[in-house]
Design a protein around this motif. Sequence first.
Motif, PDB file in Angstrom:
ATOM      1  N   ILE A  80       0.853  -1.189   0.000  1.00 33.18           N
ATOM      2  CA  ILE A  80       0.000   0.000   0.000  1.00 33.18           C
ATOM      3  C   ILE A  80       0.888   1.238   0.000  1.00 33.18           C
ATOM      4  CG2 ILE A  80      -1.977  -1.083   1.131  1.00 33.18           C
ATOM      5  CD1 ILE A  80      -1.095   0.210   3.727  1.00 33.18           C
ATOM      6  N   GLU A  81       0.399   2.267  -0.657  1.00 38.04           N
ATOM      7  CA  GLU A  81       1.069   3.565  -0.660  1.00 38.04           C
ATOM      8  C   GLU A  81       0.033   4.590  -0.231  1.00 38.04           C
ATOM      9  OE1 GLU A  81       2.301   6.582  -4.089  1.00 38.04           O
ATOM     10  OE2 GLU A  81       3.556   4.782  -4.072  1.00 38.04           O
ATOM     11  N   THR A  82       0.294   5.267   0.870  1.00 38.41           N
ATOM     12  CA  THR A  82      -0.660   6.253   1.389  1.00 38.41           C
ATOM     13  C   THR A  82      -0.517   7.564   0.633  1.00 38.41           C
ATOM     14  OG1 THR A  82       0.881   6.986   3.086  1.00 38.41           O
ATOM     15  CG2 THR A  82      -0.644   5.209   3.686  1.00 38.41           C
ATOM     16  N   SER A  83      -1.511   8.423   0.767  1.00 35.49           N
ATOM     17  CA  SER A  83      -1.468   9.733   0.123  1.00 35.49           C
ATOM     18  C   SER A  83      -0.557  10.673   0.901  1.00 35.49           C
ATOM     19  CB  SER A  83      -2.875  10.322   0.022  1.00 35.49           C
ATOM     20  OG  SER A  83      -3.443  10.449   1.304  1.00 35.49           O
ATOM     21  N   VAL A  85       1.027  15.066   0.931  1.00 34.96           N
ATOM     22  CA  VAL A  85       0.554  16.452   0.901  1.00 34.96           C
ATOM     23  C   VAL A  85       0.280  16.896  -0.528  1.00 34.96           C
ATOM     24  CG1 VAL A  85       1.163  18.836   1.461  1.00 34.96           C
ATOM     25  CG2 VAL A  85       1.789  16.997   3.022  1.00 34.96           C
ATOM     26  N   ILE A  86       1.223  16.646  -1.435  1.00 31.50           N
ATOM     27  CA  ILE A  86       1.044  17.060  -2.828  1.00 31.50           C
ATOM     28  C   ILE A  86       0.375  15.946  -3.630  1.00 31.50           C
ATOM     29  CG2 ILE A  86       2.248  17.710  -4.942  1.00 31.50           C
ATOM     30  CD1 ILE A  86       4.336  19.074  -3.116  1.00 31.50           C
ATOM     31  N   ASP A  87       0.850  14.725  -3.485  1.00 35.11           N
ATOM     32  CA  ASP A  87       0.261  13.580  -4.169  1.00 35.11           C
ATOM     33  C   ASP A  87      -0.843  13.018  -3.283  1.00 35.11           C
ATOM     34  OD1 ASP A  87      -0.363  11.336  -5.623  1.00 35.11           O
ATOM     35  OD2 ASP A  87       1.573  10.343  -5.341  1.00 35.11           O
ATOM     36  N   MET A  88      -2.085  13.335  -3.600  1.00 34.82           N
ATOM     37  CA  MET A  88      -3.217  12.957  -2.754  1.00 34.82           C
ATOM     38  C   MET A  88      -3.740  11.549  -3.032  1.00 34.82           C
ATOM     39  SD  MET A  88      -3.638  15.389  -0.668  1.00 34.82           S
ATOM     40  CE  MET A  88      -5.232  15.007   0.003  1.00 34.82           C
ATOM     41  N   ASP A  89      -3.178  10.879  -4.033  1.00 35.43           N
ATOM     42  CA  ASP A  89      -3.647   9.547  -4.382  1.00 35.43           C
ATOM     43  C   ASP A  89      -2.963   8.488  -3.533  1.00 35.43           C
ATOM     44  OD1 ASP A  89      -5.178  10.722  -6.352  1.00 35.43           O
ATOM     45  OD2 ASP A  89      -3.684  10.410  -7.910  1.00 35.43           O
ATOM     46  N   SER A  90      -3.639   7.376  -3.331  1.00 33.46           N
ATOM     47  CA  SER A  90      -3.049   6.221  -2.659  1.00 33.46           C
ATOM     48  C   SER A  90      -3.157   5.029  -3.613  1.00 33.46           C
ATOM     49  CB  SER A  90      -3.740   5.948  -1.327  1.00 33.46           C
ATOM     50  OG  SER A  90      -5.124   5.824  -1.485  1.00 33.46           O
ATOM     51  N   GLU A  91      -2.327   4.019  -3.364  1.00 27.71           N
ATOM     52  CA  GLU A  91      -2.262   2.891  -4.278  1.00 27.71           C
ATOM     53  C   GLU A  91      -2.248   1.569  -3.516  1.00 27.71           C
ATOM     54  OE1 GLU A  91       1.033   3.355  -6.967  1.00 27.71           O
ATOM     55  OE2 GLU A  91       0.529   5.459  -7.341  1.00 27.71           O
ATOM     56  N   LEU A  92      -2.775   0.548  -4.166  1.00 25.81           N
ATOM     57  CA  LEU A  92      -2.790  -0.806  -3.636  1.00 25.81           C
ATOM     58  C   LEU A  92      -2.285  -1.741  -4.726  1.00 25.81           C
ATOM     59  CD1 LEU A  92      -3.662  -2.975  -1.523  1.00 25.81           C
ATOM     60  CD2 LEU A  92      -5.931  -2.904  -2.595  1.00 25.81           C
ATOM     61  N   ASP A  93      -1.218  -2.468  -4.431  1.00 17.64           N
ATOM     62  CA  ASP A  93      -0.676  -3.466  -5.343  1.00 17.64           C
ATOM     63  C   ASP A  93      -0.861  -4.831  -4.709  1.00 17.64           C
ATOM     64  OD1 ASP A  93       0.646  -2.033  -7.653  1.00 17.64           O
ATOM     65  OD2 ASP A  93       1.564  -0.989  -5.954  1.00 17.64           O
ATOM     66  N   PHE A 106      -6.322   4.931  -5.900  1.00 12.59           N
ATOM     67  CA  PHE A 106      -7.448   5.557  -5.222  1.00 12.59           C
ATOM     68  C   PHE A 106      -7.252   7.059  -5.136  1.00 12.59           C
ATOM     69  CE2 PHE A 106      -6.960   1.270  -3.668  1.00 12.59           C
ATOM     70  CZ  PHE A 106      -8.252   0.777  -3.620  1.00 12.59           C
ATOM     71  N   THR A 107      -8.345   7.814  -5.200  1.00 12.87           N
ATOM     72  CA  THR A 107      -8.275   9.260  -5.018  1.00 12.87           C
ATOM     73  C   THR A 107      -8.092   9.580  -3.538  1.00 12.87           C
ATOM     74  OG1 THR A 107     -10.670   9.426  -4.775  1.00 12.87           O
ATOM     75  CG2 THR A 107      -9.776   9.702  -7.002  1.00 12.87           C
ATOM     76  N   GLY A 108      -7.792  10.832  -3.240  1.00 19.40           N
ATOM     77  CA  GLY A 108      -7.655  11.262  -1.846  1.00 19.40           C
ATOM     78  C   GLY A 108      -8.928  10.994  -1.069  1.00 19.40           C
ATOM     79  N   GLY A 109      -8.789  10.760   0.205  1.00 23.70           N
ATOM     80  CA  GLY A 109      -9.948  10.487   1.048  1.00 23.70           C
ATOM     81  C   GLY A 109     -10.294   9.021   1.166  1.00 23.70           C
ATOM     82  N   SER A 110      -9.575   8.171   0.451  1.00 22.03           N
ATOM     83  CA  SER A 110      -9.804   6.726   0.558  1.00 22.03           C
ATOM     84  C   SER A 110      -9.018   6.198   1.746  1.00 22.03           C
ATOM     85  CB  SER A 110      -9.355   6.024  -0.721  1.00 22.03           C
ATOM     86  OG  SER A 110     -10.085   6.498  -1.818  1.00 22.03           O
ATOM     87  N   ASP A 111      -9.608   5.272   2.471  1.00 27.57           N
ATOM     88  CA  ASP A 111      -8.952   4.736   3.658  1.00 27.57           C
ATOM     89  C   ASP A 111      -8.131   3.502   3.295  1.00 27.57           C
ATOM     90  OD1 ASP A 111      -8.100   4.139   6.161  1.00 27.57           O
ATOM     91  OD2 ASP A 111     -10.089   4.012   7.061  1.00 27.57           O
ATOM     92  N   GLY A 116      -5.792  -2.228   3.796  1.00 27.51           N
ATOM     93  CA  GLY A 116      -4.604  -3.023   4.099  1.00 27.51           C
ATOM     94  C   GLY A 116      -4.800  -3.904   5.323  1.00 27.51           C
ATOM     95  N   GLN A 117      -5.430  -3.361   6.348  1.00 26.99           N
ATOM     96  CA  GLN A 117      -5.686  -4.136   7.557  1.00 26.99           C
ATOM     97  C   GLN A 117      -6.645  -5.295   7.278  1.00 26.99           C
ATOM     98  OE1 GLN A 117      -8.138  -2.534  10.834  1.00 26.99           O
ATOM     99  NE2 GLN A 117      -6.310  -2.850  12.102  1.00 26.99           N
ATOM    100  N   MET A 118      -7.671  -5.037   6.478  1.00 29.77           N
ATOM    101  CA  MET A 118      -8.635  -6.077   6.141  1.00 29.77           C
ATOM    102  C   MET A 118      -7.969  -7.198   5.337  1.00 29.77           C
ATOM    103  SD  MET A 118     -12.111  -5.752   3.942  1.00 29.77           S
ATOM    104  CE  MET A 118     -11.168  -4.889   2.716  1.00 29.77           C
ATOM    105  N   ILE A 119      -7.120  -6.842   4.395  1.00 31.59           N
ATOM    106  CA  ILE A 119      -6.397  -7.852   3.617  1.00 31.59           C
ATOM    107  C   ILE A 119      -5.489  -8.659   4.540  1.00 31.59           C
ATOM    108  CG2 ILE A 119      -4.680  -8.205   1.811  1.00 31.59           C
ATOM    109  CD1 ILE A 119      -5.921  -5.709   0.415  1.00 31.59           C
ATOM    110  N   SER A 120      -4.791  -7.981   5.434  1.00 30.71           N
ATOM    111  CA  SER A 120      -3.900  -8.673   6.373  1.00 30.71           C
ATOM    112  C   SER A 120      -4.655  -9.691   7.217  1.00 30.71           C
ATOM    113  CB  SER A 120      -3.202  -7.669   7.297  1.00 30.71           C
ATOM    114  OG  SER A 120      -2.310  -6.873   6.582  1.00 30.71           O
TER     115      SER A 120
END
Length: 124
Positions: A80-83, A85-93, A106-111, A116-120
């Motif tokens: 997982i890559e969290t959002s 300050v400038i890059d507001m997107d997050s990613e899941l691989d 994912f766009t900003g504001g996605s949890d 990640g916790q649910m997948i774990s």
Amino acid sequence: MIDFENGSVFKLRRVKGFPSEKFIGPLLVPGEQFIGEYQTVRDYVVFTDKRILSVNVQGITGKKKDCTILPYSRIQAFSIETSGVIDMDSELDLYFSGLGHVHFEFTGGSDILQIGQMISRNIL
């Protein structure tokens, strides 16, 4: 099956409620719980407590749908890559046995941490 190699396909934003329930609801097994839904313009991804359902809406009318089901039990590793300050997107691989690499953006504001916790919880 959805072409997960094309990274520009998915730029997901959180959707309140369960808008795709009419299509996804019948696919859920007894006891399976809806966690969250994320949408692009037409396509969407539904997270449950057991799997990910990725839906590609096709055709002009959008009545035809292709649903790829990604069970957590087949995930070998994920990142997982969290959002920021400038890059507001997050990613899941996700890395699946037999399927390979799947990437969601994912766009900003996605949890992303909740995802990640649910997948774990499901792969450990």
